[in-house]
Write an enzyme that holds these catalytic residues in place. Sequence first.
Site, PDB file in Angstrom:
ATOM      1  N   ILE A 189       0.818  -1.214   0.000  1.00 41.61           N
ATOM      2  CA  ILE A 189       0.000   0.000   0.000  1.00 41.61           C
ATOM      3  C   ILE A 189       0.853   1.264   0.000  1.00 41.61           C
ATOM      4  O   ILE A 189       0.365   2.352  -0.321  1.00 41.61           O
ATOM      5  CB  ILE A 189      -0.949  -0.008   1.224  1.00 41.61           C
ATOM      6  CG1 ILE A 189      -2.042   1.049   1.077  1.00 41.61           C
ATOM      7  CG2 ILE A 189      -0.162   0.196   2.510  1.00 41.61           C
ATOM      8  CD1 ILE A 189      -2.971   0.810  -0.089  1.00 41.61           C
ATOM      9  N   TYR A 190       2.133   1.170   0.348  1.00 44.55           N
ATOM     10  CA  TYR A 190       2.968   2.369   0.431  1.00 44.55           C
ATOM     11  C   TYR A 190       3.124   2.998  -0.958  1.00 44.55           C
ATOM     12  O   TYR A 190       3.652   2.372  -1.877  1.00 44.55           O
ATOM     13  CB  TYR A 190       4.347   2.050   0.991  1.00 44.55           C
ATOM     14  CG  TYR A 190       4.372   1.601   2.441  1.00 44.55           C
ATOM     15  CD1 TYR A 190       3.246   1.718   3.255  1.00 44.55           C
ATOM     16  CD2 TYR A 190       5.523   1.059   3.002  1.00 44.55           C
ATOM     17  CE1 TYR A 190       3.271   1.305   4.576  1.00 44.55           C
ATOM     18  CE2 TYR A 190       5.559   0.648   4.324  1.00 44.55           C
ATOM     19  CZ  TYR A 190       4.428   0.767   5.110  1.00 44.55           C
ATOM     20  OH  TYR A 190       4.448   0.352   6.414  1.00 44.55           O
ATOM     21  N   ALA A 191       2.662   4.243  -1.064  1.00 45.59           N
ATOM     22  CA  ALA A 191       2.716   4.985  -2.330  1.00 45.59           C
ATOM     23  C   ALA A 191       2.104   4.178  -3.460  1.00 45.59           C
ATOM     24  O   ALA A 191       2.596   4.185  -4.588  1.00 45.59           O
ATOM     25  CB  ALA A 191       4.138   5.393  -2.656  1.00 45.59           C
TER      26      ALA A 191
ATOM     27  N   GLY B  35       2.080   1.095  -4.185  1.00 48.69           N
ATOM     28  CA  GLY B  35       2.968   0.109  -4.785  1.00 48.69           C
ATOM     29  C   GLY B  35       4.296   0.660  -5.250  1.00 48.69           C
ATOM     30  O   GLY B  35       5.219  -0.106  -5.564  1.00 48.69           O
TER      31      GLY B  35
END
Length: 340
Positions: free
Chosen positions: A62-64, A66
């Site tokens: 979920i960070y940025a 992908g």
Amino acid sequence: MKYAQLGSTGVFVSRVSLGAMTFGGRGDQVWSVVGALDATQSDRLVGLALDHGVNLIDTADIYASGESEEILGQVLGARRENVLLATKMTARAGAGPNDAGQSRLHIMRSLENSLRRLRTDHIDLYQIHNYDPLTPFEESLSALDDAVRQGKVRYVGASNLTAWQTMKSLGVSERRGFARFASLQSYYSLAGRDIEREVLPVVRDQNLGLLVWSPLAGGLLTGKFGRDGARDGAARRVSSEFPPVDLERAYDVVDVLRKVADRHDTGVSRVALAWVLAQPGVTSAIVGARRPDQLAENLAAVELELTGEDLAELGAASAPPPEYPGWIQADLSYRYPRTA
């Protein structure tokens, strides 16, 4: 660097590990606040961490949206085998009804997508990112166990679970013969000691690795903040009050941190991290950074040995108020014979 055994596995991880949450800025505006580092900037941090002996790097799908995984896969390159690569899944990764949670469907899709973005054929530690109230542990753990048996995952772990959820998952794994969670990733800092009530005792009792996220409380314990406001206008905490804390109590802690830091002629953040690393049950503290100097300061915390006086002062300033049944179970006078 110093290393600690990851729970009951035979794997050793660096006491300080690198969090890749600052890599990339795609998607929601929150990621531009967190870091939004490009590949060149991220590569500089990865290189510095590895040079200091860090062998665990943690990210999430979920960070940025992908992009963190994509950048990490790009910059690791031939250094992949020098790293224990950890990522997470659970949060919504798309608009579809099955693009979130811990169903077998979503776990398998998420794993394949993470492998592709990270440019690797296996993930060393694959973690659920949160509790999914809709999917039974039996389904999720069965899918994770299949991933381990297929060689796509080496170990499985969890993040942000309560004590009872952790114990239930371990019970399911034991009954069904599934791969057991090797570690739990939890928020823990001098400004947030909630896990000491239930979660940390489970971690120690069940011999799980404990990976601590946000050990500096989202930058609050770096020395940039106090009752007089932020000393650095670019600090993430200025625009994002995460994780939530009791600010008045936190400022009391910062006052003591500065006192201890002066005693050791070092920085506030280094003392805050050293306190986390000194707590029984903690395996590794995950640190993120935007700049190499920030990362270098955090990595140096592993060398700082706090005294008994330091720990007592910091403990007194940050102690959470007792909750039931903890306060009544702490009274063991009923258990011992009375003296004449």
